[in-house]
Design an enzyme around this catalytic site. Structure first.
Site, PDB file in Angstrom:
ATOM      1  N   CYS A 111       0.881  -1.163   0.000  1.00 58.70           N
ATOM      2  CA  CYS A 111       0.000   0.000   0.000  1.00 58.70           C
ATOM      3  C   CYS A 111       0.916   1.209   0.000  1.00 58.70           C
ATOM      4  O   CYS A 111       1.510   1.539   1.013  1.00 58.70           O
ATOM      5  CB  CYS A 111      -0.909   0.011   1.228  1.00 58.70           C
ATOM      6  SG  CYS A 111      -1.842   1.554   1.370  1.00 58.70           S
ATOM      7  N   CYS A 114      -0.578   4.422   2.182  1.00 56.16           N
ATOM      8  CA  CYS A 114      -0.569   4.356   3.660  1.00 56.16           C
ATOM      9  C   CYS A 114      -0.078   2.976   4.057  1.00 56.16           C
ATOM     10  O   CYS A 114       1.088   2.672   3.840  1.00 56.16           O
ATOM     11  CB  CYS A 114      -1.927   4.711   4.248  1.00 56.16           C
ATOM     12  SG  CYS A 114      -3.357   3.922   3.488  1.00 56.16           S
ATOM     13  N   SER A 115      -0.942   2.139   4.613  1.00 55.71           N
ATOM     14  CA  SER A 115      -0.495   0.792   4.986  1.00 55.71           C
ATOM     15  C   SER A 115      -1.671  -0.176   5.007  1.00 55.71           C
ATOM     16  O   SER A 115      -1.759  -1.031   5.877  1.00 55.71           O
ATOM     17  CB  SER A 115       0.193   0.829   6.349  1.00 55.71           C
ATOM     18  OG  SER A 115      -0.671   1.401   7.311  1.00 55.71           O
TER      19      SER A 115
END
Lengths: 207, 96
Positions: A111, A114-115
Site C-alpha cells: 500500500c 498508507c499501509s
C-alpha cells in the site's frame, strides 16, 4: 486529581496514558464519539478484540481449503469476500481479493499511500510493510526488493505488484509445496506463513 | 446502479490532476495508460468522505500497468505488471 480527566470508561485500562498531542487528540475524538452516541465503549472493545484475534493462521486456513478444493478455489479467486464467508470470515464491506501464484506468476502486495492490509483477517501487518522503504521501492524495483527477502525470480516469471489504493484488500494464494499429496487441511494450513500471504516469500517448506 | 463506463480489457488513461482534497491516486500513476483488469463494485469517493459517506457512490476498477511503460529505467522483465484500484471519475478513454 485536579483537572485530570477520567478515561476509565473509554480507554483500555492496560494501555499507558497518552502523552503526545496526536494521541491525546485521538483519545479526545474517541470520547466525543462515544459521548455523542455514535458507538459505545463496549462496541469499540468488541472490535478491538476481534482485530486482536485475527492472525495469519486465518489465511493459512483459507489457503489450505483452496489447495484441497478446486471449486472453492475458483469461488475464492472469483469473489474472495463471498467465498471466505463459507469459512466464517466476513470482511464486508471491504472487497477481499485473492491473487494466485503459479509457476509463471508471482504476486506481491503493498500500500504505497498508507499501509492498507487485511488486518481484520490476518492481524497486524509487519513493521516493514509500513516502512517507507518497502512502500516506495517495491512498486518500482520489485525484483530487487524480493531478492532482499530471499525471493530470486527468473525473467520468465511475471511479477505482479498490487498497490492497495482503495477498497480492495489483498492476500496471495501461494503455490502448494510438492510432496504434500494426501496431507490434511490442518497439516497444509500449518505450512502457510504470513510473508507468503503478502508475497515476500514464494516457496513454502515442509520442514 | 449505472452501467460501467469501461470494461475489462479496455485501455484507459488515469487522469493527471491533484485536487486539494484527500484522494487515492498515487502520483506515479497519474497520466499513465492502463488496461482495465476487473470492475470492483461501487464505493464512496475518498474525496467526499469528509462529508457523509462519500456520495455519490462511484464505480471502482482494478487497472493494470506495464512496469516498463511506468518506469523508464525499469530493470525487471517486460512481463512485469502493476495493478492498482482507480475510481471511474479518475479514468478517461485512452486513444491510440
Amino acid at each position: 486529581m485536579g483537572d485530570h480527566h477520567d478515561h476509565s470508561k473509554t480507554f483500555q485500562p492496560d494501555h499507558p496514558e497518552p502523552t503526545s498531542d496526536d494521541a491525546l487528540l485521538g483519545l479526545a475524538l474517541r470520547e466525543l464519539l462515544i459521548d455523542g452516541g455514535y458507538f459505545t465503549a463496549a462496541e469499540e472493545q468488541a472490535v478491538i478484540e476481534k482485530m486482536q484475534g485475527a492472525s495469519p493462521e486465518n489465511g493459512g486456513h483459507i489457503v489450505a481449503r483452496a489447495w484441497k478444493d478446486p471449486e472453492f478455489k475458483a469461488r475464492l479467486l472469483d469473489h474472495g469476500s463471498e467465498a471466505i464467508k463459507e469459512l466464517g470470515f466476513d470482511l464486508s464491506p471491504t472487497e477481499f481479493t485473492v491473487l494466485e501464484n503459479s509457476r509463471s506468476i508471482h504476486n506481491v502486495v503493498v500500500c504505497t499511500l498508507c499501509s492498507c492490509y487485511p488486518r481484520a483477517l490476518l492481524g497486524m501487518s509487519p513493521a516493514w510493510y509500513k516502512s517507507k522503504n518497502y512502500r516506495a521501492r517495491v512498486v518500482r524495483e520489485p525484483r530487487q526488493v524480493l531478492a532482499e527477502f530471499g525471493v530470486e525470480l527468473s525473467s520468465e516469471v511475471e511479477v505482479r505488484v498490487h498497490d492497495s489504493t482503495a477498497e480492495l484488500r489483498y492476500m496471495v494464494l501461494p503455490q502448494r509445496p510438492a510432496g504434500t499429496e494426501g496431507w490434511t487441511e490442518q497439516q497444509l494450513a500449518a505450512l502457510v506463513t504470513r510473508d507468503s500471504l503478502i508475497g515476500t516469500q514464494r516457496t513454502l517448506t515442509t520442514g | 446502479m449505472t452501467l460501467p463506463l469501461y470494461r475489462p480489457g479496455q485501455r484507459v488513461r488515469i487522469a493527471d490532476r491533484t485536487p486539494a482534497t484527500h484522494h487515492r491516486v498515487p502520483a506515479y500513476a497519474k497520466g499513465q495508460t492502463a488496461v482495465v483488469e476487473r470492475v470492483c463494485g461501487e464505493h464512496g469517493q475518498p474525496e467526499n468522505f469528509i462529508r457523509g459517506n462519500g456520495e455519490p457512490l462511484t464505480r471502482l476498477y482494478r487497472v493494470r500497468l506495464l512496469q516498463r511503460e511506468l518506469w523508464p529505467d525499469y530493470r525487471g522483465s517486460h512481463l512485469d505488471k502493476l495493478d492498482l484500484e482507480v475510481f471511474e471519475h479518475w479514468l478517461e478513454p485512452a486513444h491510440g
